[in-house]
Design a protein around this motif. Structure first.
Motif, PDB file in Angstrom:
ATOM      1  N   GLU A   1      -6.253  -7.596   6.300  1.00 15.64           N
ATOM      2  CA  GLU A   1      -5.672  -7.356   4.838  1.00 15.64           C
ATOM      3  C   GLU A   1      -5.944  -5.958   4.272  1.00 15.64           C
ATOM      4  O   GLU A   1      -5.343  -5.503   3.324  1.00 15.64           O
ATOM      5  N   ASN A  38       2.120   2.359  10.877  1.00 13.74           N
ATOM      6  CA  ASN A  38       2.168   1.217  10.464  1.00 13.74           C
ATOM      7  C   ASN A  38       2.723   0.190  11.397  1.00 13.74           C
ATOM      8  O   ASN A  38       2.081  -1.008  11.800  1.00 13.74           O
ATOM      9  N   THR A  67       7.612   5.611  -1.043  1.00 10.81           N
ATOM     10  CA  THR A  67       8.930   5.536  -2.089  1.00 10.81           C
ATOM     11  C   THR A  67       8.844   6.475  -3.060  1.00 10.81           C
ATOM     12  O   THR A  67       9.914   7.104  -3.423  1.00 10.81           O
ATOM     13  N   LYS A  89      -3.067  -4.081   5.577  1.00  8.44           N
ATOM     14  CA  LYS A  89      -1.926  -4.393   4.641  1.00  8.44           C
ATOM     15  C   LYS A  89      -1.891  -3.628   3.457  1.00  8.44           C
ATOM     16  O   LYS A  89      -0.900  -3.137   2.767  1.00  8.44           O
ATOM     17  N   ARG A  90      -3.162  -3.654   2.568  1.00  8.88           N
ATOM     18  CA  ARG A  90      -3.166  -3.021   1.340  1.00  8.88           C
ATOM     19  C   ARG A  90      -3.018  -1.262   1.413  1.00  8.88           C
ATOM     20  O   ARG A  90      -2.238  -0.691   0.726  1.00  8.88           O
ATOM     21  N   ASP A  91      -3.419  -0.806   2.783  1.00  7.64           N
ATOM     22  CA  ASP A  91      -3.264   0.686   3.011  1.00  7.64           C
ATOM     23  C   ASP A  91      -1.737   0.766   3.382  1.00  7.64           C
ATOM     24  O   ASP A  91      -1.198   1.963   2.779  1.00  7.64           O
ATOM     25  N   ASN A  92      -1.148  -0.387   4.033  1.00  6.30           N
ATOM     26  CA  ASN A  92       0.364  -0.056   4.119  1.00  6.30           C
ATOM     27  C   ASN A  92       0.907  -0.049   2.853  1.00  6.30           C
ATOM     28  O   ASN A  92       2.148   0.846   2.683  1.00  6.30           O
ATOM     29  N   GLU A  93       0.535  -0.843   2.170  1.00  6.47           N
ATOM     30  CA  GLU A  93       1.494  -1.010   0.787  1.00  6.47           C
ATOM     31  C   GLU A  93       1.304   0.126  -0.014  1.00  6.47           C
ATOM     32  O   GLU A  93       2.185   0.631  -0.614  1.00  6.47           O
ATOM     33  N   ALA A  94      -0.014   0.683  -0.143  1.00  6.52           N
ATOM     34  CA  ALA A  94      -0.198   2.015  -0.819  1.00  6.52           C
ATOM     35  C   ALA A  94       0.547   3.234  -0.188  1.00  6.52           C
ATOM     36  O   ALA A  94       1.107   3.794  -0.887  1.00  6.52           O
ATOM     37  N   ALA A 150       3.353   2.744   1.755  1.00  8.03           N
ATOM     38  CA  ALA A 150       4.490   2.347   1.356  1.00  8.03           C
ATOM     39  C   ALA A 150       4.978   3.115  -0.359  1.00  8.03           C
ATOM     40  O   ALA A 150       6.127   3.251  -0.304  1.00  8.03           O
ATOM     41  N   ALA A 151       4.021   2.676  -1.024  1.00  5.85           N
ATOM     42  CA  ALA A 151       4.453   3.167  -2.510  1.00  5.85           C
ATOM     43  C   ALA A 151       4.476   4.509  -2.547  1.00  5.85           C
ATOM     44  O   ALA A 151       5.587   5.104  -3.226  1.00  5.85           O
TER      45      ALA A 151
END
Length: 448
Positions: free
Chosen positions: A177, A267, A191, A180-185, A187-188
């Motif tokens: 998890e 990732n 972006t 996943k949060r690191d990947n989301e950060a 990814a943001a």
């Protein structure tokens, strides 16, 4: 009674008649001289004697009539007494019949009491045997409980290990998890970086358009060439700066793209690692499940092998009495026999406390019977081989004296749980002593 009274009367009349005739005869013998003298008195004496005799007869008859009447009364009284005595006699005969019946019932009850005593002794022996079985079962239950305690301890250890595995799985899932949060950060951030790069490229495009316009204006306006040159020089310097800035931006863009690629690779590596971790967890769970299943299967196979090894080896040989000597029977009905002295009991299919053989496996079994008893005029020696309540074979011997014996055997197809035992026939006896004359044996020939 009347005929008895008539006989004396007739005898009396006969006596009187005889006396009269004797008197007449005596008168006839009188001498002739005196005969003349007596002729004148003869009619008178004869008439007097006849009258006297008649009177005597009448008196005797009256006396006899009175006596006869008394005897009739007495006879009626005696008849009534005889009738009463006959009634009492009949009553006594009925009482005697009832007494005989009671004696027969008493004898039957005594025999039944004897049988009940014998059966009670047998029952007490069976109770003692059951107590021994219960003690053995209690010991076995204690061992089973100890094994169950050990199994529970092992299960507790496995549960602790499973808890640890679950905790590790939870930690791994938490790490997943977090990744996943690191990947989301990331990814943001990627972006945002892409948006900034897009803005930079738009600005560069605008600058290129402006440069094009400047070039056009230089071509169109020749008077402004010098100015344009100067402007161009200035713009060249500015362009140089811009190019340097664009180079820096391009370099930064390349660095950002490299960072993005590195993040993608990270990732992907983390995703691969996560996938591998999940696969590893799944494999570990499957391996644990397989190990548990294999352990259960192995235990079941071991138990099955134990049972197969046990049930494939079945044989027993017994005799009637465990010790001493004695005769069992006779009883009024069929009575199960318990052969208590066990020589061999491979497979423990025979129970010496109940006398029952229970088939542990489907197959062909062979049984043999040997019995005997001392001779008796009324009680033979006879037993029946019984399968599930059905009489199969009989062994029978009867002789009035000396020792007699008999034997028989049978091969039976038995299913799992079928019961085979021996019954003592009614009114029969069986003898045994330390030499073991009466025996019951059996063995498994082959399974089916």
């Amino acid at each position: 009674m009347e005929m008895t009274m008539c006989f004396p009367l007739l005898l009396l009349i006969c006596s009187l008649s005889t006396a009269q005739l004797q008197t007449e005869a005596d008168n006839e013998i009188i001498p002739h001289g005196k005969q003349t003298e007596s002729q004148g008195r003869e009619p008178t004496n004869a008439s007097d004697r006849q009258q006297t005799c008649t009177q005597d007869i009448n008196a005797v008859l009256r006396e006899m009539s009175a006596t006869l009447a008394e005897q009739r009364v007495e006879m009626r009284h005696l008849q009534r007494e005889n009738e009463a005595q006959a009634a009492k006699l009949r009553e006594l005969e009925l009482q005697k019949t009832e007494v005989d019946k009671m004696k027969q019932q008493l004898k039957a009850q005594a025999a039944e009491l004897s049988n009940m005593t014998a059966r009670t002794d047998v029952t007490e022996n069976q109770v003692e045997a059951l107590k021994r079985d219960n003690e053995a079962q209690a010991a076995e239950l204690t061992n089973t409980r100890a094994e169950l305690t050990n199994t529970r301890a092992e299960l507790t250890n496995m549960r602790a290990e499973l808890s640890n595995t679950t905790a590790r799985t939870d930690v791994t899932e938490n790490q997943v998890e977090a990744l996943k949060r690191d990947n989301e950060a990331q990814a943001a951030e990627l972006t945002n970086t892409r948006a900034e790069l897009t803005n930079t490229r738009a600005e560069l495009t605008n600058m290129r358009a402006e440069l094009s316009n400047t070039t056009a204006r230089t071509d169109v306006t020749e008077n402004q060439v010098e100015a344009l040159k100067r402007d161009n020089e200035a713009q060249a310097a500015e362009l140089t700066n811009t190019r340097a800035e664009l180079s820096n931006m391009a370099a930064r863009t390349d660095v950002t793209e490299n960072q993005v690629e590195a993040l993608k690779r990270d990732n992907e590596a983390q995703a691969a690692e996560l996938t591998n971790t999940r696969a590893e967890l799944i494999n570990m769970a499957e391996e644990l499940s397989n190990m548990t299943a294999r352990t259960d299967v192995t235990e079941n196979q071991v138990e099955a092998l134990k049972r197969d090894n046990e049930v494939k080896q079945v044989a027993f040989s017994t005799s009637l009495l465990a010790s001493g000597s004695g005769t069992i029977g006779p009883f009024n009905t069929y009575t199960p026999l318990v052969f208590r002295y066990v020589v061999t009991n491979i497979g423990n299919a025979y129970n010496p406390n109940t006398g029952l053989f229970i088939a542990p496996v489907r197959g062909a079994y062979h049984f043999e019977i040997y019995i005997g008893a001392h001779g008796h005029a009324s009680h033979p020696s006879s037993v029946v081989l019984v399968k599930n309540g059905e009489h199969i074979f009989i062994a029978y011997a009867h002789q009035p004296s000396h020792y007699g014996s008999s034997a028989n055997g049978a091969t039976l197809l038995l299913e799992v749980g079928d019961v085979v035992f021996l019954r003592l026939r009614g009114n029969s006896r069986v003898y045994d002593n330390e030499n073991h004359h009466s025996t019951f044996s059996g063995n498994l020939l082959f399974t089916m």
